[in-house]
Design a protein around this motif. Sequence first.
Motif, mmCIF file in Angstrom:
data_model
loop_
_atom_site.group_PDB
_atom_site.id
_atom_site.type_symbol
_atom_site.label_atom_id
_atom_site.label_comp_id
_atom_site.label_asym_id
_atom_site.label_seq_id
_atom_site.Cartn_x
_atom_site.Cartn_y
_atom_site.Cartn_z
ATOM 1 N N ALA A 182 11.653 -15.667 -63.508
ATOM 2 C CA ALA A 182 11.735 -16.588 -64.708
ATOM 3 C C ALA A 182 13.350 -16.482 -65.315
ATOM 4 C CB ALA A 182 10.771 -16.401 -65.751
ATOM 5 N N ASP A 183 13.883 -15.451 -65.269
ATOM 6 C CA ASP A 183 15.223 -15.075 -65.854
ATOM 7 C C ASP A 183 16.222 -15.539 -65.288
ATOM 8 O OD1 ASP A 183 14.015 -13.634 -68.151
ATOM 9 O OD2 ASP A 183 14.117 -11.815 -67.209
ATOM 10 N N THR A 184 16.151 -16.184 -64.110
ATOM 11 C CA THR A 184 17.081 -16.713 -63.152
ATOM 12 C C THR A 184 16.762 -17.968 -62.992
ATOM 13 O OG1 THR A 184 17.186 -14.564 -61.804
ATOM 14 C CG2 THR A 184 18.290 -16.375 -60.695
ATOM 15 N N CYS A 185 15.532 -18.527 -63.024
ATOM 16 C CA CYS A 185 15.226 -19.939 -62.849
ATOM 17 C C CYS A 185 15.974 -20.773 -63.745
ATOM 18 C CB CYS A 185 13.602 -19.903 -62.834
ATOM 19 S SG CYS A 185 13.081 -21.867 -62.625
ATOM 20 N N ILE A 186 16.605 -21.867 -63.189
ATOM 21 C CA ILE A 186 17.344 -22.999 -63.726
ATOM 22 C C ILE A 186 16.468 -24.351 -64.007
ATOM 23 C CG2 ILE A 186 19.355 -22.150 -63.456
ATOM 24 C CD1 ILE A 186 19.818 -24.419 -61.378
ATOM 25 N N GLU A 187 15.015 -24.119 -63.612
ATOM 26 C CA GLU A 187 14.193 -25.373 -63.829
ATOM 27 C C GLU A 187 14.565 -26.519 -63.109
ATOM 28 O OE1 GLU A 187 13.438 -25.687 -68.027
ATOM 29 O OE2 GLU A 187 13.614 -23.493 -68.081
ATOM 30 N N CYS A 188 15.437 -26.486 -62.065
ATOM 31 C CA CYS A 188 15.651 -27.660 -61.171
ATOM 32 C C CYS A 188 14.786 -28.425 -60.456
ATOM 33 C CB CYS A 188 17.128 -27.356 -60.183
ATOM 34 S SG CYS A 188 16.622 -26.046 -58.933
ATOM 35 N N GLY A 189 13.776 -27.726 -60.202
ATOM 36 C CA GLY A 189 12.849 -28.572 -59.395
ATOM 37 C C GLY A 189 12.811 -28.579 -58.037
ATOM 38 N N ALA A 190 13.829 -27.855 -57.285
ATOM 39 C CA ALA A 190 14.171 -27.970 -55.960
ATOM 40 C C ALA A 190 13.071 -27.423 -55.065
ATOM 41 C CB ALA A 190 15.663 -27.507 -55.442
ATOM 42 N N CYS A 191 12.531 -26.301 -55.586
ATOM 43 C CA CYS A 191 11.371 -25.497 -55.049
ATOM 44 C C CYS A 191 9.983 -26.407 -54.881
ATOM 45 C CB CYS A 191 11.198 -24.265 -55.855
ATOM 46 S SG CYS A 191 10.625 -24.430 -57.502
ATOM 47 N N ALA A 192 9.823 -27.033 -56.006
ATOM 48 C CA ALA A 192 8.770 -28.170 -55.938
ATOM 49 C C ALA A 192 9.057 -29.137 -55.080
ATOM 50 C CB ALA A 192 8.594 -28.518 -57.299
ATOM 51 N N ASP A 193 10.107 -29.618 -54.838
ATOM 52 C CA ASP A 193 10.279 -30.644 -53.944
ATOM 53 C C ASP A 193 10.165 -30.261 -52.482
ATOM 54 O OD1 ASP A 193 10.800 -32.459 -56.077
ATOM 55 O OD2 ASP A 193 13.192 -32.152 -55.897
ATOM 56 N N ALA A 194 10.390 -28.956 -52.324
ATOM 57 C CA ALA A 194 10.433 -28.448 -50.765
ATOM 58 C C ALA A 194 9.023 -27.817 -50.417
ATOM 59 C CB ALA A 194 11.388 -27.181 -50.624
ATOM 60 N N CYS A 195 7.996 -27.569 -51.315
ATOM 61 C CA CYS A 195 6.892 -26.854 -51.186
ATOM 62 C C CYS A 195 6.178 -28.075 -50.379
ATOM 63 C CB CYS A 195 6.254 -26.489 -52.081
ATOM 64 S SG CYS A 195 4.753 -25.594 -52.176
ATOM 65 N N PRO A 196 5.274 -27.629 -49.282
ATOM 66 C CA PRO A 196 4.249 -28.638 -48.696
ATOM 67 C C PRO A 196 2.851 -28.603 -49.289
ATOM 68 C CG PRO A 196 4.528 -26.568 -47.251
ATOM 69 C CD PRO A 196 5.467 -26.501 -48.269
ATOM 70 N N VAL A 197 2.424 -27.601 -50.130
ATOM 71 C CA VAL A 197 1.375 -27.642 -50.978
ATOM 72 C C VAL A 197 1.537 -27.657 -52.532
ATOM 73 C CG1 VAL A 197 0.137 -26.350 -48.913
ATOM 74 C CG2 VAL A 197 1.402 -25.022 -50.800
ATOM 75 N N ASP A 198 2.581 -27.994 -52.900
ATOM 76 C CA ASP A 198 2.959 -28.274 -54.383
ATOM 77 C C ASP A 198 2.594 -26.864 -55.113
ATOM 78 O OD1 ASP A 198 3.874 -30.997 -53.921
ATOM 79 O OD2 ASP A 198 1.514 -31.602 -54.053
ATOM 80 N N ALA A 199 2.781 -26.054 -54.638
ATOM 81 C CA ALA A 199 2.435 -24.643 -55.324
ATOM 82 C C ALA A 199 3.404 -24.428 -56.630
ATOM 83 C CB ALA A 199 2.345 -23.407 -54.372
ATOM 84 N N PRO A 200 4.784 -24.631 -56.404
ATOM 85 C CA PRO A 200 5.531 -24.334 -57.906
ATOM 86 C C PRO A 200 5.262 -25.582 -58.642
ATOM 87 C CG PRO A 200 6.756 -24.471 -55.679
ATOM 88 C CD PRO A 200 5.542 -24.846 -55.303
ATOM 89 N N LYS A 201 4.989 -24.724 -59.920
ATOM 90 C CA LYS A 201 4.776 -25.757 -61.026
ATOM 91 C C LYS A 201 5.548 -25.222 -62.224
ATOM 92 C CE LYS A 201 1.026 -27.539 -58.978
ATOM 93 N NZ LYS A 201 0.957 -28.734 -58.580
ATOM 94 N N ALA A 202 5.882 -26.403 -62.967
ATOM 95 C CA ALA A 202 6.652 -26.092 -64.189
ATOM 96 C C ALA A 202 5.662 -25.419 -65.295
ATOM 97 C CB ALA A 202 7.050 -27.596 -65.078
ATOM 98 N N GLU A 203 6.154 -24.427 -65.944
ATOM 99 C CA GLU A 203 5.057 -23.497 -66.735
ATOM 100 C C GLU A 203 4.971 -24.062 -67.929
ATOM 101 O OE1 GLU A 203 6.713 -19.613 -67.643
ATOM 102 O OE2 GLU A 203 4.745 -18.700 -67.097
#
Length: 56
Positions: free
Chosen positions: A35-56
């Motif tokens: 969480a200290d490094t994350c810049i909230e860009c959403g690239a992880c969510a766009d790449a995930c095939p099962v929609d596991a990354p979510k904005a907290e």
Amino acid sequence: MAYIITDDCISCGACAGECPVEAISEGDGKYVINADTCIECGACADACPVDAPKAE
């Protein structure tokens, strides 16, 4: 707020390869986001095939 990876994660690693700040690493049973490094860009969510990354 930083993104988190839910228990839906299938540990495929697609998200880690897309993170521009390398905030994602393999955890115990699923990938995790620093969480200290994350810049909230959403690239992880766009790449995930099962929609596991979510904005907290």
